[in-house]
Write an enzyme that holds these catalytic residues in place. Sequence first.
Site, PDB file in Angstrom:
ATOM      1  N   HIS A 186      37.025  34.948  38.676  1.00 36.30           N
ATOM      2  CA  HIS A 186      37.904  35.929  39.322  1.00 36.30           C
ATOM      3  C   HIS A 186      39.300  35.916  38.708  1.00 36.30           C
ATOM      4  CE1 HIS A 186      38.563  32.303  41.929  1.00 36.30           C
ATOM      5  NE2 HIS A 186      39.829  32.691  41.901  1.00 36.30           N
ATOM      6  N   HIS A 201      46.609  33.961  39.140  1.00 36.55           N
ATOM      7  CA  HIS A 201      45.835  33.035  38.309  1.00 36.55           C
ATOM      8  C   HIS A 201      44.533  33.672  37.873  1.00 36.55           C
ATOM      9  CE1 HIS A 201      44.267  31.918  42.424  1.00 36.55           C
ATOM     10  NE2 HIS A 201      43.121  31.782  41.784  1.00 36.55           N
ATOM     11  N   GLU A 230      42.604  28.319  37.063  1.00 37.84           N
ATOM     12  CA  GLU A 230      41.741  27.615  38.004  1.00 37.84           C
ATOM     13  C   GLU A 230      40.388  27.415  37.330  1.00 37.84           C
ATOM     14  OE1 GLU A 230      40.817  29.953  41.503  1.00 37.84           O
ATOM     15  OE2 GLU A 230      40.126  28.207  42.629  1.00 37.84           O
TER      16      GLU A 230
HETATM   17 CO    CO Z   1      41.265  31.497  42.780  1.00 41.13          CO
END
Ligand code: CO
Length: 134
Positions: A7, A79, A130
């Site tokens: 994502h 992020h 991440e």
């Molecule tokens: Co995230």
Amino acid sequence: MIGRLNHVAIAVRDIGKAAAVYRDVFGAKVSAAVALPDHGVTTVFVTLPNAKIELLQPLGEGSPIAKFLERNPDGGMHHVCYEVDDIGAAGDALRAAGLRVLGDGAPKPGAHGKPVLFLHPKDFSGTLVELEQA
Ligand code: CO
């Protein structure tokens, strides 16, 4: 080591308004808003054919995205999240390469309940990264 893009997260001030654009204008599949008090955010996931968009709105005092929204009052990209097959091995390999894993370095359950690590933006061209266990 690196797998799929899971994502891209976007910090927003008004998650209902942000979600409505994806749902009503783009026609995307948009989840209900979920409060994650342990993470200090409310999230909405927009599911695209090849990845997700994670909308993040601050929740409660000391939200980790509150400062980001002070610096970016209109919201912005917060992020990117990549999948890895073995989060523990990935953390070890990154540290061995001299890259900074945030926090105490131990994987923690993320917004999907899978273990995640966050990596220092200064080691990744100014982008918070991440990693999520695939
Ligand atoms: Co995230």
